[in-house]
Design a protein around this motif. Structure first.
Motif, mmCIF file in Angstrom:
data_model
loop_
_atom_site.group_PDB
_atom_site.id
_atom_site.type_symbol
_atom_site.label_atom_id
_atom_site.label_comp_id
_atom_site.label_asym_id
_atom_site.label_seq_id
_atom_site.Cartn_x
_atom_site.Cartn_y
_atom_site.Cartn_z
ATOM 1 N N GLU A 104 0.829 -1.208 0.000
ATOM 2 C CA GLU A 104 0.000 0.000 0.000
ATOM 3 C C GLU A 104 0.865 1.260 0.000
ATOM 4 N N LEU A 109 2.360 1.733 -3.538
ATOM 5 C CA LEU A 109 1.422 2.101 -4.599
ATOM 6 C C LEU A 109 0.688 3.411 -4.324
ATOM 7 N N GLU A 110 0.794 3.920 -3.102
ATOM 8 C CA GLU A 110 0.216 5.236 -2.805
ATOM 9 C C GLU A 110 1.088 6.360 -3.339
ATOM 10 N N ASN A 111 2.334 6.040 -3.709
ATOM 11 C CA ASN A 111 3.227 7.026 -4.309
ATOM 12 C C ASN A 111 2.839 7.189 -5.780
ATOM 13 N N ASP A 112 2.365 8.360 -6.145
ATOM 14 C CA ASP A 112 1.818 8.574 -7.490
ATOM 15 C C ASP A 112 2.830 8.268 -8.588
ATOM 16 N N HIS A 113 4.080 8.712 -8.391
ATOM 17 C CA HIS A 113 5.085 8.511 -9.436
ATOM 18 C C HIS A 113 5.393 7.029 -9.616
ATOM 19 N N ASN A 169 3.606 4.470 -8.634
ATOM 20 C CA ASN A 169 2.398 3.770 -9.093
ATOM 21 C C ASN A 169 2.270 3.859 -10.606
ATOM 22 N N SER A 170 2.572 5.028 -11.163
ATOM 23 C CA SER A 170 2.447 5.206 -12.618
ATOM 24 C C SER A 170 3.465 4.379 -13.392
ATOM 25 N N GLY A 217 -0.566 0.201 -14.924
ATOM 26 C CA GLY A 217 -1.111 0.955 -16.050
ATOM 27 C C GLY A 217 -1.087 0.179 -17.347
#
Length: 260
Positions: free
Chosen positions: A105, A108-112, A114-115, A119
């Motif tokens: 968690e 994956l909470e880190n936006d960069h 996660n991207s 995706g």
């Protein structure tokens, strides 16, 4: 078999890590061939860190396969409950599964990040083969991001994040980076998550508190790092040639050598 047929067969872990896959060199051979070449053909024994690392990877990359891990509701691996339910295998403790879920968690909470990991046009657990120094190597990428032309390798560590640069040398991660970037033709980066200590897990009031003390590191690879990785590969292959392809070689005359 064609190269594509070999790659397709290596998608199955049973073949990748089994007899079929052992026909190819891999990153995991490098340290053994450099430090203990006589153990090259030894089977690598499973251990707790391998199991927990596998659970973490699977939870992110292939969550539909988490059922292959047995989770036991007990405080430690020394209890009778664990010994009875594990049947001699290494299983995941319930508190470890909860901790690894928190690591997932947090990551994956880190936006960069996660991207990069989640995706479209992103593949997971992708095998490949190719020649390095005229020898066939195999590899399997954790995350293959075709949009960014990047390979992301996920790792967990018990050490501080800023110690990873030393671990990368000790565990020959530079050779891993070289092999993967060479075979796929993409940039290679490490995403590292620091596991909390047992004391931190015990002191945390809830999983949100635990999440606050988890550190994440992003490590890209310099040309020097990759070059050092290739140097290690060359030493490893020379040791292989010496030990297994040189007639009359006497193992008693081998010694580890390094310039400081």
């Amino acid at each position: 078999m064609t190269e594509q047929q070999i790659i397709d067969k290596l998608r199955d872990d049973e073949h990748y890590y089994g007899k079929f896959g052992k026909k190819y060199f891999s990153y995991s051979n490098i340290g053994t061939l450099i430090r203990k070449p006589l153990k090259f053909h030894d089977t690598i024994e499973n251990n707790v860190n391998f199991v927990l690392g596998g659970y973490f990877h699977t939870s992110i990359l292939e969550p539909n396969k988490l059922e292959k891990f047995k989770i036991i509701k007990t405080s430690s691996r020394n209890t009778n409950v664990y010994k009875e339910e594990s049947n001699g295998d290494i299983c995941v403790l319930e508190k470890e599964a909860e901790m690894l879920q928190v690591l997932k968690e947090k990551l994956l909470e880190n936006d960069h990040l996660n991207s990069l990991i989640i995706g479209d046009n992103i593949e997971y657990e992708v095998p490949n083969i190719g020649k390095i120094e005229d020898r066939w190597f195999k590899c399997k990428a954790d995350v293959l991001n075709h949009n960014e032309k990047m390979i992301i390798d996920l790792k967990t560590t018990s050490k501080e994040i800023d110690d990873f640069k030393w671990s990368a040398k000790d565990f020959y991660y530079n050779s891993q980076a070289y092999i993967y970037s060479k075979l796929f033709g993409y940039e290679f980066v490490f995403v590292v998550v620091k596991k909390p200590t047992l004391k931190q897990m015990q002191e945390a009031k809830n999983m949100n508190d635990l999440k606050k003390i988890i550190d994440i590191g992003y490590f890209d690879c310099s040309d020097l790092f990759l070059s050092d990785g290739l140097d290690n590969i060359r030493v490893a292959l020379e040791n292989y040639k010496l030990h297994y392809e040189t007639p009359g070689f006497k193992a008693k005359n081998f010694f580890y050598n390094e310039t400081l």
